[in-house]
Design an enzyme around this catalytic site. Structure first.
Site, PDB file in Angstrom:
ATOM      1  CD  GLU A  69      -2.946   5.539   6.658  1.00 50.22           C
ATOM      2  OE1 GLU A  69      -2.897   5.619   5.424  1.00 50.22           O
ATOM      3  OE2 GLU A  69      -2.028   5.026   7.343  1.00 50.22           O
ATOM      4  N   GLY A 113       2.483   2.189  10.720  1.00 46.20           N
ATOM      5  CA  GLY A 113       3.441   3.289  10.595  1.00 46.20           C
ATOM      6  C   GLY A 113       4.141   3.642  11.894  1.00 46.20           C
ATOM      7  CB  SER A 117       5.155  -1.945  11.865  1.00 46.53           C
ATOM      8  OG  SER A 117       4.810  -0.590  12.134  1.00 46.53           O
ATOM      9  CG  HIS A 174      -5.785   1.893   5.042  1.00 47.51           C
ATOM     10  ND1 HIS A 174      -5.370   2.869   5.918  1.00 47.51           N
ATOM     11  CD2 HIS A 174      -4.780   0.989   4.965  1.00 47.51           C
ATOM     12  CE1 HIS A 174      -4.147   2.567   6.343  1.00 47.51           C
ATOM     13  NE2 HIS A 174      -3.768   1.429   5.777  1.00 47.51           N
ATOM     14  CG  ASN A 186      -1.670   1.253   1.463  1.00 45.47           C
ATOM     15  OD1 ASN A 186      -1.750   2.096   0.565  1.00 45.47           O
ATOM     16  ND2 ASN A 186      -2.246   1.415   2.640  1.00 45.47           N
ATOM     17  CD1 TRP A 187       3.908   1.199  -2.516  1.00 47.08           C
ATOM     18  CD2 TRP A 187       3.925   2.188  -4.531  1.00 47.08           C
ATOM     19  NE1 TRP A 187       4.808   0.529  -3.297  1.00 47.08           N
ATOM     20  CE2 TRP A 187       4.845   1.117  -4.541  1.00 47.08           C
ATOM     21  CE3 TRP A 187       3.758   2.955  -5.682  1.00 47.08           C
ATOM     22  CZ2 TRP A 187       5.608   0.801  -5.663  1.00 47.08           C
ATOM     23  CZ3 TRP A 187       4.520   2.636  -6.813  1.00 47.08           C
ATOM     24  CH2 TRP A 187       5.431   1.567  -6.794  1.00 47.08           C
ATOM     25  CE  LYS A 188      -0.072   3.313   4.739  1.00 42.78           C
ATOM     26  NZ  LYS A 188       0.001   3.408   6.180  1.00 42.78           N
ATOM     27  CD  GLU A 210      -3.534  -2.517   7.156  1.00 46.47           C
ATOM     28  OE1 GLU A 210      -2.437  -2.785   6.667  1.00 46.47           O
ATOM     29  OE2 GLU A 210      -4.123  -1.437   6.959  1.00 46.47           O
ATOM     30  N   GLY A 262       2.855  -1.156   4.214  1.00 46.41           N
ATOM     31  CA  GLY A 262       2.913   0.262   3.868  1.00 46.41           C
ATOM     32  C   GLY A 262       4.343   0.689   3.600  1.00 46.41           C
ATOM     33  N   GLY A 263       4.952   1.318   4.587  1.00 48.07           N
ATOM     34  CA  GLY A 263       6.282   1.913   4.451  1.00 48.07           C
ATOM     35  C   GLY A 263       7.318   1.016   3.777  1.00 48.07           C
TER      36      GLY A 263
HETATM   37  P1  PGA Z   1       2.849   0.276   7.566  1.00 47.46           P
HETATM   38  O1  PGA Z   1       1.390   0.497   6.954  1.00 47.46           O
HETATM   39  O2  PGA Z   1       3.383  -1.010   6.996  1.00 47.46           O
HETATM   40  O3  PGA Z   1       3.648   1.478   7.131  1.00 47.46           O
HETATM   41  O4  PGA Z   1       2.690   0.184   9.051  1.00 47.46           O
HETATM   42  C1  PGA Z   1       0.510  -0.575   6.741  1.00 47.46           C
HETATM   43  C2  PGA Z   1      -0.799  -0.079   6.154  1.00 47.46           C
HETATM   44  O5  PGA Z   1      -1.255   0.991   6.549  1.00 47.46           O
HETATM   45  O6  PGA Z   1      -1.392  -0.738   5.265  1.00 47.46           O
END
Ligand code: PGA
Length: 249
Positions: free
Chosen positions: A97, A173, A213, A95, A9-11, A167, A234-235
């Site tokens: 967010e 994050g 994470s 998600h 997930n590149w956000k 999640e 994500g990251g």
């Molecule tokens: P993260 O994000 O790996 O940076 O914690 C995961 C996500 O939000 O899908």
């Protein structure tokens, strides 16, 4: 057997040029990786670049959101058929967010999931508890409520086509990964809900990814849990070497 999925997930990261540069490095690193499905979800504007760069590979491309109406006067929104038309196969829905900053609810998650399925997109439906909910011992209640308010409204044929991502919001994050045991416990709660609503066969078949994470150095431990069917990353999905190391856990 549930085939693992490793999804990135590149956000709101990367330009079109950065997207192209990523795939150039990433594609050869996962060319032999047939043990899992690989999905990358860039921003909307970079979807065509990503679809082009992934052509001829086994990498699937996904959106990070969609609107549940096909077309109309909805300024700023993107529909399932529009995603499908640029070659997108997957879509992340609900998600945390989106729930936290853009007012998405279990009810909108259900509408979006149905809309995605109607278009032939494969939804990755996200659930997960916040820190204060975990600390108050409410994790199972929250997951159950998210399931009954959202996913439970699907019919069995629709449910058979979705992927669920657990999640925990406190792990996203933050560098705080849920331990493999904590994640597996939550996955069991979700699978029990699935069994209640859709039967044991459907519950055994649905893939549940862990997200929060995920890194190259913790993916192996997570994937050692039979309950965990992959990761939503994500990251650590932004760097081609790091994400390839996760794919090749
Ligand atoms: P993260 O994000 O790996 O940076 O914690 C995961 C996500 O939000 O899908």
């Amino acid at each position: 057997m549930r085939k693992p999925i490793i999804a990135g997930n590149w956000k709101m990261y990367k330009t079109a040029a950065e997207t192209a540069a990523f795939f150039e490095k990433f594609n050869p690193l996962v060319a032999q990786s047939t043990h899992c499905e690989i999905v990358i979800c860039p921003t909307f504007v970079n979807l065509p670049a990503a679809v082009g760069a992934a052509k001829g590979t086994r990498i699937g491309i996904g959106g990070q959101n969609l609107y549940f109406v096909k077309e109309g006067a909805f300024t700023g929104e993107i529909s399932g058929p529009m995603l499908e038309a640029v070659g997108v196969q997957w879509v992340i829905i609900g998600h945390s967010e989106r729930r936290q900053y853009f007012g998405e609810t279990d009810a909108s998650v259900l509408k979006k999931t149905v809309a995605a399925l109607d278009t032939g997109l494969k939804p990755i439906v996200c659930v997960g508890e916040r820190l204060e909910e975990r600390e108050a011992g409410k994790t199972a209640d929250v997951l159950t409520a998210q399931f009954s308010g959202g996913i439970a409204g699907l019919d069995p044929a629709q449910f058979a086509k979705i992927v669920i991502a657990y999640e925990p919001v406190w792990a996203i994050g933050t560098g705080k990964t849920a331990t493999p045991e904590i994640a597996a416990d939550a996955h069991r709660v979700i699978r029990e809900q699935a069994a209640k609503q859709f039967g044991k066969g459907a519950a055994d078949a649905v893939r549940i990814l862990y997200g929060g994470s995920v890194k190259p150095d913790n993916i192996k431990g997570l994937m050692a849990q039979p309950e965990i069917d992959g990761g939503l990353v994500g990251g650590a999905s932004l760097d081609p070497v790091s994400f390839a190391n996760i794919v090749n856990f």
